[in-house]
Design a protein around this motif. Structure first.
Motif, PDB file in Angstrom:
ATOM      1  N   TRP A  47       0.833  -1.203   0.000  1.00 19.11           N
ATOM      2  CA  TRP A  47       0.000   0.000   0.000  1.00 19.11           C
ATOM      3  C   TRP A  47       0.868   1.254   0.000  1.00 19.11           C
ATOM      4  N   ASP A  48       1.652   1.451   1.025  1.00 22.31           N
ATOM      5  CA  ASP A  48       2.490   2.647   1.120  1.00 22.31           C
ATOM      6  C   ASP A  48       3.679   2.601   0.162  1.00 22.31           C
ATOM      7  N   PHE A  49       4.250   1.421  -0.015  1.00 23.18           N
ATOM      8  CA  PHE A  49       5.460   1.280  -0.821  1.00 23.18           C
ATOM      9  C   PHE A  49       5.161   0.963  -2.290  1.00 23.18           C
ATOM     10  N   ALA A  50       3.888   0.925  -2.678  1.00 22.23           N
ATOM     11  CA  ALA A  50       3.538   0.621  -4.065  1.00 22.23           C
ATOM     12  C   ALA A  50       4.040   1.704  -5.012  1.00 22.23           C
ATOM     13  N   ASP A  51       4.288   1.327  -6.251  1.00 21.44           N
ATOM     14  CA  ASP A  51       4.698   2.293  -7.266  1.00 21.44           C
ATOM     15  C   ASP A  51       3.607   3.352  -7.432  1.00 21.44           C
ATOM     16  N   PRO A  52       3.942   4.629  -7.269  1.00 23.60           N
ATOM     17  CA  PRO A  52       2.905   5.668  -7.344  1.00 23.60           C
ATOM     18  C   PRO A  52       2.291   5.836  -8.729  1.00 23.60           C
ATOM     19  N   LEU A  53       2.990   5.415  -9.777  1.00 19.69           N
ATOM     20  CA  LEU A  53       2.467   5.579 -11.134  1.00 19.69           C
ATOM     21  C   LEU A  53       1.424   4.516 -11.481  1.00 19.69           C
ATOM     22  N   THR A  54       1.627   3.286 -11.024  1.00 18.02           N
ATOM     23  CA  THR A  54       0.773   2.177 -11.436  1.00 18.02           C
ATOM     24  C   THR A  54       0.019   1.511 -10.291  1.00 18.02           C
ATOM     25  N   GLY A  55       0.479   1.701  -9.069  1.00 15.14           N
ATOM     26  CA  GLY A  55      -0.098   0.979  -7.934  1.00 15.14           C
ATOM     27  C   GLY A  55       0.444  -0.424  -7.784  1.00 15.14           C
ATOM     28  N   LEU A  56       1.263  -0.872  -8.732  1.00 14.14           N
ATOM     29  CA  LEU A  56       1.828  -2.215  -8.689  1.00 14.14           C
ATOM     30  C   LEU A  56       2.988  -2.280  -7.695  1.00 14.14           C
ATOM     31  N   ALA A  57       3.364  -3.486  -7.333  1.00  7.52           N
ATOM     32  CA  ALA A  57       4.397  -3.682  -6.313  1.00  7.52           C
ATOM     33  C   ALA A  57       5.791  -3.607  -6.933  1.00  7.52           C
ATOM     34  N   TYR A  58       6.699  -2.987  -6.205  1.00 11.61           N
ATOM     35  CA  TYR A  58       8.107  -3.044  -6.587  1.00 11.61           C
ATOM     36  C   TYR A  58       8.638  -4.450  -6.326  1.00 11.61           C
ATOM     37  N   GLU A  59       9.607  -4.850  -7.121  1.00 16.63           N
ATOM     38  CA  GLU A  59      10.205  -6.174  -6.976  1.00 16.63           C
ATOM     39  C   GLU A  59      10.792  -6.370  -5.578  1.00 16.63           C
ATOM     40  N   ARG A  60      11.515  -5.392  -5.095  1.00 17.88           N
ATOM     41  CA  ARG A  60      12.156  -5.494  -3.787  1.00 17.88           C
ATOM     42  C   ARG A  60      12.386  -4.090  -3.244  1.00 17.88           C
ATOM     43  N   SER A  61      12.634  -4.008  -1.944  1.00 14.33           N
ATOM     44  CA  SER A  61      12.823  -2.706  -1.307  1.00 14.33           C
ATOM     45  C   SER A  61      14.213  -2.146  -1.519  1.00 14.33           C
ATOM     46  N   ASN A  62      15.193  -2.995  -1.807  1.00 13.29           N
ATOM     47  CA  ASN A  62      16.575  -2.529  -1.926  1.00 13.29           C
ATOM     48  C   ASN A  62      17.103  -2.740  -3.336  1.00 13.29           C
TER      49      ASN A  62
ATOM     50  N   THR B 141      -8.457  -0.226  -9.216  1.00 15.08           N
ATOM     51  CA  THR B 141      -8.805   0.341 -10.528  1.00 15.08           C
ATOM     52  C   THR B 141      -7.572   0.939 -11.183  1.00 15.08           C
ATOM     53  N   LYS B 142      -6.734   1.575 -10.389  1.00 20.46           N
ATOM     54  CA  LYS B 142      -5.473   2.110 -10.907  1.00 20.46           C
ATOM     55  C   LYS B 142      -4.567   0.986 -11.392  1.00 20.46           C
ATOM     56  N   ILE B 143      -4.477  -0.092 -10.613  1.00 23.55           N
ATOM     57  CA  ILE B 143      -3.650  -1.230 -10.982  1.00 23.55           C
ATOM     58  C   ILE B 143      -4.145  -1.861 -12.279  1.00 23.55           C
ATOM     59  N   VAL B 144      -5.446  -2.077 -12.380  1.00 22.80           N
ATOM     60  CA  VAL B 144      -6.015  -2.689 -13.588  1.00 22.80           C
ATOM     61  C   VAL B 144      -5.774  -1.789 -14.794  1.00 22.80           C
ATOM     62  N   GLY B 145      -5.910  -0.478 -14.610  1.00 25.80           N
ATOM     63  CA  GLY B 145      -5.638   0.437 -15.713  1.00 25.80           C
ATOM     64  C   GLY B 145      -4.210   0.333 -16.209  1.00 25.80           C
ATOM     65  N   ALA B 146      -3.271   0.163 -15.277  1.00 22.39           N
ATOM     66  CA  ALA B 146      -1.872  -0.004 -15.668  1.00 22.39           C
ATOM     67  C   ALA B 146      -1.662  -1.328 -16.400  1.00 22.39           C
ATOM     68  N   LEU B 147      -2.287  -2.387 -15.908  1.00 21.53           N
ATOM     69  CA  LEU B 147      -2.133  -3.702 -16.545  1.00 21.53           C
ATOM     70  C   LEU B 147      -2.714  -3.717 -17.949  1.00 21.53           C
ATOM     71  N   GLU B 148      -3.751  -2.939 -18.176  1.00 22.23           N
ATOM     72  CA  GLU B 148      -4.330  -2.853 -19.518  1.00 22.23           C
ATOM     73  C   GLU B 148      -3.361  -2.205 -20.498  1.00 22.23           C
ATOM     74  N   LYS B 149      -2.523  -1.306 -20.003  1.00 28.13           N
ATOM     75  CA  LYS B 149      -1.623  -0.556 -20.883  1.00 28.13           C
ATOM     76  C   LYS B 149      -0.267  -1.214 -21.067  1.00 28.13           C
ATOM     77  N   LEU B 150       0.167  -2.000 -20.105  1.00 29.96           N
ATOM     78  CA  LEU B 150       1.486  -2.623 -20.226  1.00 29.96           C
ATOM     79  C   LEU B 150       1.506  -3.601 -21.402  1.00 29.96           C
ATOM     80  N   PRO B 151       2.637  -3.705 -22.111  1.00 30.72           N
ATOM     81  CA  PRO B 151       2.723  -4.669 -23.215  1.00 30.72           C
ATOM     82  C   PRO B 151       2.465  -6.088 -22.736  1.00 30.72           C
ATOM     83  N   ARG B 152       1.655  -6.804 -23.493  1.00 37.70           N
ATOM     84  CA  ARG B 152       1.393  -8.214 -23.207  1.00 37.70           C
ATOM     85  C   ARG B 152       1.796  -9.045 -24.408  1.00 37.70           C
ATOM     86  N   PHE B 153       1.959 -10.318 -24.169  1.00 37.06           N
ATOM     87  CA  PHE B 153       2.510 -11.218 -25.174  1.00 37.06           C
ATOM     88  C   PHE B 153       1.579 -12.418 -25.267  1.00 37.06           C
ATOM     89  N   HIS B 154       0.671 -12.351 -26.257  1.00 41.87           N
ATOM     90  CA  HIS B 154      -0.437 -13.312 -26.336  1.00 41.87           C
ATOM     91  C   HIS B 154      -1.189 -13.331 -25.005  1.00 41.87           C
TER      92      HIS B 154
END
Length: 540
Positions: free
Chosen positions: A139-154, A192-205
């Motif tokens: 929640w607090d540490f999520a990427d502010p642009l997409t709402g998705l999780a960062y891979e790691r904190s460091n 809703t923010k997360i889903v919006g980001a997932l809709e825009k990210l490149p997908r492969f089939h």
């Protein structure tokens, strides 16, 4: 992050993800919400202090006021401090002041004094406390642009977001609402923010990549030829999305729209493309290299839910023969374990690893409910419980005589290693180096509640100043390096299962939400599963 079927050397290569050597609390200070005045909250064994920034301050000194004396508890560059004080007296009130220090070490200002009480927590309170802290990662540490999780904190790459870890985070948001950490409308807005980001990210089939650069929206390469779709990470993400779809079942426009958009993403994943027209699922497809990675998804490991989702797809389903011919790995000792370890007969797993790392019984079961779930190969609740107990028994046996191993310090899984690196720690020969990951025992809470609670209490009450930080338990702890050490860092795919599996143990919230999906029930039936020895019911 973990790909157990690939060469284990790739796990060490993951260190190129950029595990920095700076303490994580310094890295995280800008992500927590600011406060207008000093605040203090008491828990079972520690007090959490938060305070506002002071202009010109380089660090802050935390003082405990006790018996007319003022003693320094620590100095930090952060705007928070966790003070483990149970050793000074349990069920007591503690009073503090925090002084702002300039670059020359001179005091600039001091806060008013503030007090907080610690008190003995019940098991349920301790579990919820761990959930509350771990929730901050997503929640607090999520990427502010997409709402998705960062891979790691460091991570040296400040812009690397993860799809599989975000799937666990989505389920974690469900748990957050259930526990009152955030409101339902707040969660719907974030999702809703997360889903919006997932809709825009490149997908492969229809499948997402393992990692993305949040600034460019393009995939980060996991390896040279792994620059396209990652079906397993996609499965972990979709598992989370479908759980959210099931949980947010309200009639208001925002929840309806969220469900509809998740449904569209679900229907667009081309699971059958990843068979190459064979009776096998393949992990990767790249627009540049095609199926050059050539890595079939074979059991026994963490990828189980990939087959469940592929069979459940309403648009691009696989046949049962794909599951039977590929997931059910007939290589000796790779799938059928059927071996007694410490008086525990283990049906499935890698025989040489006494089953394998514990995340294999976590990732696929964050949404998929193993209670009563069975096919002709195993009862998966019993399989997962036995698998966990074998890991615990091995650590108690402790053939390498690592410091601390025992009934309250066990759990081998893939995590950051100490003193350095990243490894898939397992029982057996060559993969046990004294590093225990809190996620291993804590994410096993549904299977071994008493045994897992013993680890939680030890890590928190006895080792909390080393093992517990602002977003919960650090990724790994090792007591055999001269003094207790932790990684002082977090990884999304280890934090997520802690939050979600404790929730499933307490309330079955995520399991119930995911298993509501008619497609999932149809897919399980298609593959020959039963629940409590009964045919799985679904709407045809």
């Amino acid at each position: 992050m973990k790909k157990t079927g690939l060469l284990l050397s790739l796990l060490t290569l993951l260190w190129y993800c950029g595990a920095a050597q700076t303490p994580v609390q310094t890295d995280l200070r800008s992500f927590l919400p600011t406060v207008g005045r000093i605040e203090a909250a008491g828990y079972d064994s520690h007090v959490e202090l938060r305070w506002p920034a002071v202009s010109g301050a380089e660090s802050y000194a935390v003082y405990l006021l006790r018996d007319g004396k003022k003693s320094l508890r620590g100095e930090t560059p952060n705007l928070y401090y966790l003070d483990f004080v149970a050793g000074l007296g349990r069920n007591a009130v503690y009073t503090y002041r925090v002084a702002a220090l300039g670059a020359d070490g001179k005091q600039l200002s001091e806060t008013p004094q503030i007090s907080a009480a610690i008190s003995d927590f019940s098991d349920e309170q301790l579990q919820q406390m761990v959930q509350r802290y771990t929730f901050r990662y997503f929640w607090d540490f999520a990427d502010p642009l997409t709402g998705l999780a960062y891979e790691r904190s460091n991570d040296k790459r400040a812009d690397c977001i993860t799809t599989g870890g975000s799937g666990f985070g989505v389920m974690g948001i469900v748990a957050g609402v259930r526990n009152g950490f955030v409101t339902r409308p707040e969660a719907v807005a974030r999702l809703t923010k997360i889903v919006g980001a997932l809709e825009k990210l490149p997908r492969f089939h229809g499948a997402w990549a393992h990692w993305y650069n949040t600034r460019t929206g393009q995939p980060y390469h996991f390896s040279e030829k792994d620059n396209g779709g990652d079906l397993v990470e996609t499965a972990f993400l979709v598992q989370g999305l479908l759980a959210a779809q099931g949980y947010f079942d309200g009639n208001d426009a925002a929840e309806k729209a969220l469900r509809d958009r998740i449904e569209q993403l679900w229907r667009e994943v081309e699971w059958s493309h990843y068979t190459q027209g064979q009776n096998a699922l393949y992990w990767h497809w790249s627009p540049d290299y095609g199926f050059a990675m050539n890595h079939p998804i074979k059991g026994y490991d963490e990828t189980f839910v990939t087959y469940i989702l592929a069979a459940a797809s309403p648009t691009f389903p696989i046949d049962k023969q794909v599951y039977d011919d590929c997931w059910v790995n007939r290589k000796e000792g790779e799938f059928f374990c059927a071996t007694d370890f410490y008086g525990i007969m283990l049906p499935l797993g890698k025989r040489a690893q006494m089953g394998g790392p514990l995340f294999w019984v976590h990732y696929s079961y964050t949404g998929l409910d193993p209670r009563g779930l069975a096919d002709r190969f195993a009862n998966y609740w019993e399989q997962n419980r036995r698998y966990t107990l074998v890991d615990r028994a091995y650590c108690i046996d402790n053939p390498y005589r690592w410091v601390g191993y025992g009934p309250d310090f066990w759990g081998l899984t893939a995590c950051d290693a100490l003193p350095e690196g990243y490894r898939a720690h397992t029982p057996g020969v060559g993969e046990d180096f004294g590093t225990i990951a809190p996620t291993a025992a804590l994410s096993s809470m549904p299977y071994t509640p008493e045994e897992s609670m013993a680890v939680l209490k030890n890590l928190y009450r006895n080792l909390g100043s080393v093992a517990f930080g602002i977003m919960g338990f650090y990724d790994a702890v090792n007591l055999s390096l001269g003094e207790p050490r932790s990684t002082e860092s977090y990884i999304a795919i280890d934090q997520g299962p802690i939050l979600v599996m404790i929730e499933n143990h307490r309330n079955a919230t995520v399991w119930n939400a995911f298993m509501k999906k008619n497609d999932i029930r149809r897919g399980l039936d298609r593959l020959g599963f039963t629940i409590n020895h009964k045919t799985i019911e679904y709407t045809k």
